[in-house]
Design a protein around this motif. Sequence first.
Motif, PDB file in Angstrom:
ATOM      1  N   LEU A  52      -7.216   5.174 -14.816  1.00 17.29           N
ATOM      2  CA  LEU A  52      -8.600   4.431 -14.094  1.00 17.29           C
ATOM      3  C   LEU A  52      -7.184   2.657 -14.014  1.00 17.29           C
ATOM      4  N   LEU A  53      -7.020   2.935 -15.543  1.00 16.08           N
ATOM      5  CA  LEU A  53      -5.682   1.682 -15.426  1.00 16.08           C
ATOM      6  C   LEU A  53      -4.140   1.574 -13.822  1.00 16.08           C
ATOM      7  N   THR A  54      -4.322   3.506 -14.014  1.00 16.55           N
ATOM      8  CA  THR A  54      -2.937   4.185 -13.173  1.00 16.55           C
ATOM      9  C   THR A  54      -3.500   3.140 -11.079  1.00 16.55           C
ATOM     10  N   LEU A  55      -4.593   3.712 -11.327  1.00 17.27           N
ATOM     11  CA  LEU A  55      -5.832   3.081 -10.036  1.00 17.27           C
ATOM     12  C   LEU A  55      -5.561   1.675  -9.869  1.00 17.27           C
ATOM     13  N   LYS A  56      -5.749   1.116 -10.885  1.00 17.48           N
ATOM     14  CA  LYS A  56      -5.865  -0.475 -10.866  1.00 17.48           C
ATOM     15  C   LYS A  56      -3.922  -0.921 -10.473  1.00 17.48           C
ATOM     16  N   LYS A  57      -3.139  -0.245 -11.200  1.00 15.73           N
ATOM     17  CA  LYS A  57      -2.215  -1.085 -10.963  1.00 15.73           C
ATOM     18  C   LYS A  57      -0.926  -0.105  -9.882  1.00 15.73           C
ATOM     19  N   LEU A  58      -1.230   0.706  -9.612  1.00 19.05           N
ATOM     20  CA  LEU A  58      -1.227   1.161  -8.279  1.00 19.05           C
ATOM     21  C   LEU A  58      -1.781   0.189  -7.094  1.00 19.05           C
ATOM     22  N   ALA A  59      -2.680   0.223  -6.984  1.00 22.10           N
ATOM     23  CA  ALA A  59      -3.610  -0.328  -5.390  1.00 22.10           C
ATOM     24  C   ALA A  59      -2.627  -1.930  -5.945  1.00 22.10           C
ATOM     25  N   LEU A  60      -2.506  -2.784  -7.013  1.00 22.58           N
ATOM     26  CA  LEU A  60      -1.974  -4.120  -6.958  1.00 22.58           C
ATOM     27  C   LEU A  60      -0.555  -3.915  -5.997  1.00 22.58           C
ATOM     28  N   LYS A  61       0.193  -2.393  -7.112  1.00 21.43           N
ATOM     29  CA  LYS A  61       1.763  -2.745  -6.304  1.00 21.43           C
ATOM     30  C   LYS A  61       1.740  -2.396  -4.718  1.00 21.43           C
ATOM     31  N   ILE A  62       0.687  -1.149  -4.215  1.00 21.25           N
ATOM     32  CA  ILE A  62       1.036  -1.583  -3.470  1.00 21.25           C
ATOM     33  C   ILE A  62       0.137  -2.279  -2.373  1.00 21.25           C
ATOM     34  N   ASN A  63      -0.931  -3.152  -2.993  1.00 23.62           N
ATOM     35  CA  ASN A  63      -1.195  -4.322  -2.032  1.00 23.62           C
ATOM     36  C   ASN A  63       0.812  -5.037  -2.159  1.00 23.62           C
ATOM     37  N   SER A  64       1.395  -5.551  -3.072  1.00 25.01           N
ATOM     38  CA  SER A  64       2.229  -6.655  -3.815  1.00 25.01           C
ATOM     39  C   SER A  64       3.384  -6.462  -2.270  1.00 25.01           C
ATOM     40  N   VAL A  65       3.508  -4.863  -2.182  1.00 25.32           N
ATOM     41  CA  VAL A  65       4.307  -4.196  -1.060  1.00 25.32           C
ATOM     42  C   VAL A  65       4.099  -4.204   0.020  1.00 25.32           C
ATOM     43  N   LEU A  66       1.820  -4.011   0.423  1.00 23.91           N
ATOM     44  CA  LEU A  66       1.758  -4.368   1.951  1.00 23.91           C
ATOM     45  C   LEU A  66       1.812  -5.504   2.201  1.00 23.91           C
ATOM     46  N   ILE A  67       1.733  -6.477   1.933  1.00 27.77           N
ATOM     47  CA  ILE A  67       1.803  -7.958   2.478  1.00 27.77           C
ATOM     48  C   ILE A  67       2.798  -8.588   3.205  1.00 27.77           C
TER      49      ILE A  67
END
Length: 239
Positions: A152-167
């Motif tokens: 669950l921690l990995t899912l949250k971390k990856l999702a936030l990393k992807i967000n910071s790349v996509l914005i």
Amino acid sequence: MTPYRKNKLIYEGKAKKLYTIKGLKGLLIQEFKDDATAFNAQKKGKILNKGIINCGLTDYIFRYLEKKRIKTHLVKQISPTEMVIHKLKIIPIEVVVRNIAAGSLLKKTSFREGQILPKPIVEFYYKNDALGDPMISDSHALAMKLGNEKDLLTLKKLALKINSVLIPLFRKKGLKLVDFKLEFGKDKNGRIILGDEITPDTCRLWDIKTGRKLDKDVFRFDLGDVDAAYREVSERLLG
Ligand code: TMP
Ligand code: ASP
């Protein structure tokens, strides 16, 4: 000639089909459809060239994420509507990231549409059509054994990393990334990898200058020419 020959249809969802490939274990063909649904398939329709547009956008965005060292299921696009992907064991959690208040967040919080969130919000939804994909907490996910604490921690971390790349990727194309949904799975080594798609079906995208909506909300709420909205996102990103 493509060495990838479709074998068996193993899954058909609302927007995509999955096939096994003759002679190749561990890989699948993901085919994008023009069909569009909303509100757990209570509303149905088609969006012109959505299969082609969403396949091209997912290929472009996933290749961009790979360049930023985020692992995805993409192997390669093999036709306008098909891509070869790594077979994953899908984790039945939809991970939503929100930068700006919109959609279902307006029914759960006091934020008004368009308000910039003080920091991105990450939410989990249980991927289960019969239950209507309800929002769940970490405790629910753990109780149902959808993953362990580390997953669950990995899912949250990856999702936030992807967000910071996509914005910034969308910003360069004049689009605000309001919110989006991701799905992940585990590869044969147990590593968590991004799967599914990233398209106007799964993101809210607003024109930076005018605030015009250029995503599936145009279809969900009959806001105008949805075919043109998808075409515009594709032209801005890939054109
Ligand atoms: P929501 O505000 O309706 O919860 O949606 C949040 C984001 O998730 C939005 O960008 C659209 C996306 N989404 C999907 O990809 N599939 C879905 O079934 C739903 C409800 C939302
Ligand atoms: N894709 C979902 C459905 O049809 C909902 C949505 O995207 O609004 O059920």
